[in-house]
Each structure stands twice: as structure tokens, then as C-alpha cells.
Motif scaffolding. Structure first.
Motif, PDB file in Angstrom:
ATOM      1  N   GLY A  85       0.811  -1.212   0.000  1.00 51.36           N
ATOM      2  CA  GLY A  85       0.000   0.000   0.000  1.00 51.36           C
ATOM      3  C   GLY A  85       0.841   1.257   0.000  1.00 51.36           C
ATOM      4  N   ALA A  86       0.555   2.139  -0.960  1.00 52.81           N
ATOM      5  CA  ALA A  86       1.347   3.353  -1.157  1.00 52.81           C
ATOM      6  C   ALA A  86       0.644   4.600  -0.642  1.00 52.81           C
ATOM      7  CB  ALA A  86       1.683   3.515  -2.645  1.00 52.81           C
ATOM      8  N   LEU A 136      10.610  -2.502  -0.553  1.00 56.81           N
ATOM      9  CA  LEU A 136       9.796  -2.470  -1.760  1.00 56.81           C
ATOM     10  C   LEU A 136       8.374  -2.133  -1.341  1.00 56.81           C
ATOM     11  CD1 LEU A 136       9.279  -3.104  -4.829  1.00 56.81           C
ATOM     12  CD2 LEU A 136       8.710  -5.429  -4.068  1.00 56.81           C
ATOM     13  N   ILE A 137       7.764  -1.159  -2.019  1.00 55.93           N
ATOM     14  CA  ILE A 137       6.348  -0.846  -1.833  1.00 55.93           C
ATOM     15  C   ILE A 137       5.598  -1.443  -3.008  1.00 55.93           C
ATOM     16  CG2 ILE A 137       4.587   0.960  -1.724  1.00 55.93           C
ATOM     17  CD1 ILE A 137       6.742   2.866  -0.658  1.00 55.93           C
ATOM     18  N   ILE A 138       4.536  -2.194  -2.716  1.00 55.32           N
ATOM     19  CA  ILE A 138       3.670  -2.650  -3.805  1.00 55.32           C
ATOM     20  C   ILE A 138       2.329  -1.936  -3.667  1.00 55.32           C
ATOM     21  CG2 ILE A 138       4.820  -4.868  -4.118  1.00 55.32           C
ATOM     22  CD1 ILE A 138       2.454  -6.187  -2.714  1.00 55.32           C
ATOM     23  N   GLU A 139       1.792  -1.539  -4.798  1.00 53.78           N
ATOM     24  CA  GLU A 139       0.547  -0.766  -4.833  1.00 53.78           C
ATOM     25  C   GLU A 139      -0.349  -1.342  -5.925  1.00 53.78           C
ATOM     26  OE1 GLU A 139      -2.594   1.521  -4.785  1.00 53.78           O
ATOM     27  OE2 GLU A 139      -1.115   1.657  -3.187  1.00 53.78           O
ATOM     28  N   ASP A 179       0.036  11.558  -2.212  1.00 53.84           N
ATOM     29  CA  ASP A 179       0.458  10.177  -1.999  1.00 53.84           C
ATOM     30  C   ASP A 179       1.633   9.824  -2.908  1.00 53.84           C
ATOM     31  OD1 ASP A 179      -1.686  10.115  -0.260  1.00 53.84           O
ATOM     32  OD2 ASP A 179      -2.777   8.534  -1.307  1.00 53.84           O
ATOM     33  N   ARG A 180       1.560  10.219  -4.175  1.00 53.59           N
ATOM     34  CA  ARG A 180       2.660   9.922  -5.098  1.00 53.59           C
ATOM     35  C   ARG A 180       3.938  10.618  -4.649  1.00 53.59           C
ATOM     36  NH1 ARG A 180       2.396  11.656 -11.290  1.00 53.59           N
ATOM     37  NH2 ARG A 180       2.178  13.627 -10.211  1.00 53.59           N
ATOM     38  N   VAL A 201       9.334   0.855  -5.917  1.00 50.09           N
ATOM     39  CA  VAL A 201       7.877   0.788  -5.994  1.00 50.09           C
ATOM     40  C   VAL A 201       7.478  -0.080  -7.176  1.00 50.09           C
ATOM     41  CG1 VAL A 201       5.741   2.120  -6.208  1.00 50.09           C
ATOM     42  CG2 VAL A 201       7.723   3.131  -5.081  1.00 50.09           C
ATOM     43  N   ARG A 202       6.507  -0.943  -6.948  1.00 48.39           N
ATOM     44  CA  ARG A 202       5.875  -1.718  -8.011  1.00 48.39           C
ATOM     45  C   ARG A 202       4.398  -1.341  -7.995  1.00 48.39           C
ATOM     46  NH1 ARG A 202      10.373  -2.172  -8.593  1.00 48.39           N
ATOM     47  NH2 ARG A 202      11.687  -3.993  -8.766  1.00 48.39           N
ATOM     48  N   GLU A 203       3.932  -0.802  -9.119  1.00 45.75           N
ATOM     49  CA  GLU A 203       2.540  -0.364  -9.228  1.00 45.75           C
ATOM     50  C   GLU A 203       1.723  -1.407  -9.985  1.00 45.75           C
ATOM     51  OE1 GLU A 203       2.339   3.812 -10.618  1.00 45.75           O
ATOM     52  OE2 GLU A 203       4.518   3.679 -10.588  1.00 45.75           O
TER      53      GLU A 203
END
Length: 147
Positions: free
Chosen positions: A10-11, A30-33, A115-116, A126-128
Motif C-alpha cells: 500500500g502506497a 519495496l512498496i507494492i501498490e 500520496d505519489r 515501488v511496483r505499481e
């Protein structure tokens, strides 16, 4: 297969703040969104005085101009709450803490852009457009399947 010390799911503001603190401590994050950033949000948001202080302390300053919407500033005395017995009252959002007073001019931001910006400032990869699907134990670590 990628390996990271920490994966934040969650970003939003909490995920970005967590990632920022971990990255500053030298941890690979690593952030995954699930959405593509900036995520579609129809709302704005308010950066209250204490939030402004915390952004300065932990993110190195306030967001850039393109994050703000109009009106950019909202004086605290313009924010009211409704009380059915007494009508409109000044709403007390913040009070001083530990001898510190907070700004009484709040900042109006677009949540999607804010948020971005937070995620960009976090220092994490980041992985979107992906979501966590399964979590299993794998030897001494965990394996997170992301689609």
C-alpha cells in the motif's frame, strides 16, 4: 524472483512513511501498490499544523506546488463543526503538545498527488498495478506472491 528485506503493501501516507523510516535505517524496502500512481482520488486533503511539522522533520519539507489545490491555505478559524444545540462552533483540530504550537494555517492538497510525492520521497522501490496474492514461509524468510 526479487528479494527485499521488507515489503510494504500500500502506497498511502502510512505505507510511504513506514518505507521512509525503514530506508533511512538502511533497510531495503519495496512498496507494492494495486493502482497506478497517482491513484484516482476525488478528494483533497488537509495538512494540519502538526502534519506540516512532521513532513518537514521526516520528509525534509513540504510538498511541491503541484501537490496543492485551490484554495491552498485554510485558516483554522474558518473550519467549523455543527452542533444541533448550539449551531456552528469553531472546531479545534489541534492543540499544542509538549510546549510546541502548530501552524494554524492548514494546507489543502490533492490526495492523489500527495500520496505519489510521499512515495517518491520514501527512497523505496515501488511496483505499481500489482497486488499481494499469497504469503508462505520459505526457509528463514517469507515468500510473497505478487500479481
Amino acid at each position: 524472483m526479487e528479494e527485499h528485506q521488507v515489503i510494504v503493501v500500500g502506497a498511502g501516507p502510512s505505507g510511504a512513511a513506514c518505507a521512509r523510516a525503514l530506508c533511512k535505517a538502511g533497510i531495503d524496502v519495496l512498496i507494492i501498490e494495486k493502482e497506478k500512481l497517482p491513484r484516482h482520488k476525488i478528494c483533497s486533503g488537509i495538512l494540519f499544523g502538526q502534519t506540516q511539522i512532521l513532513l518537514d522533520r521526516y520528509f525534509g519539507g513540504l510538498p511541491p506546488q503541484e501537490v496543492y489545490c485551490t484554495p491552498r491555505e485554510m485558516p483554522a478559524e474558518h473550519i467549523h463543526e455543527w452542533n444541533r444545540d448550539r449551531g456552528f462552533l469553531n472546531y479545534v483540530w489541534e492543540t499544542g503538545k509538549d510546549g510546541q504550537e502548530f501552524p494554524l494555517v492548514y494546507l489543502n492538497i490533492w490526495r492523489s498527488r500527495f500520496d505519489r510525492w510521499l512515495v517518491q520521497q520514501s527512497g523505496a522501490q515501488v511496483r505499481e498495478s500489482c497486488s499481494a496474492r499469497s504469503l508462505t514461509q520459505d526457509g528463514t524468510g517469507l515468500r510473497l506472491s505478487v500479481f
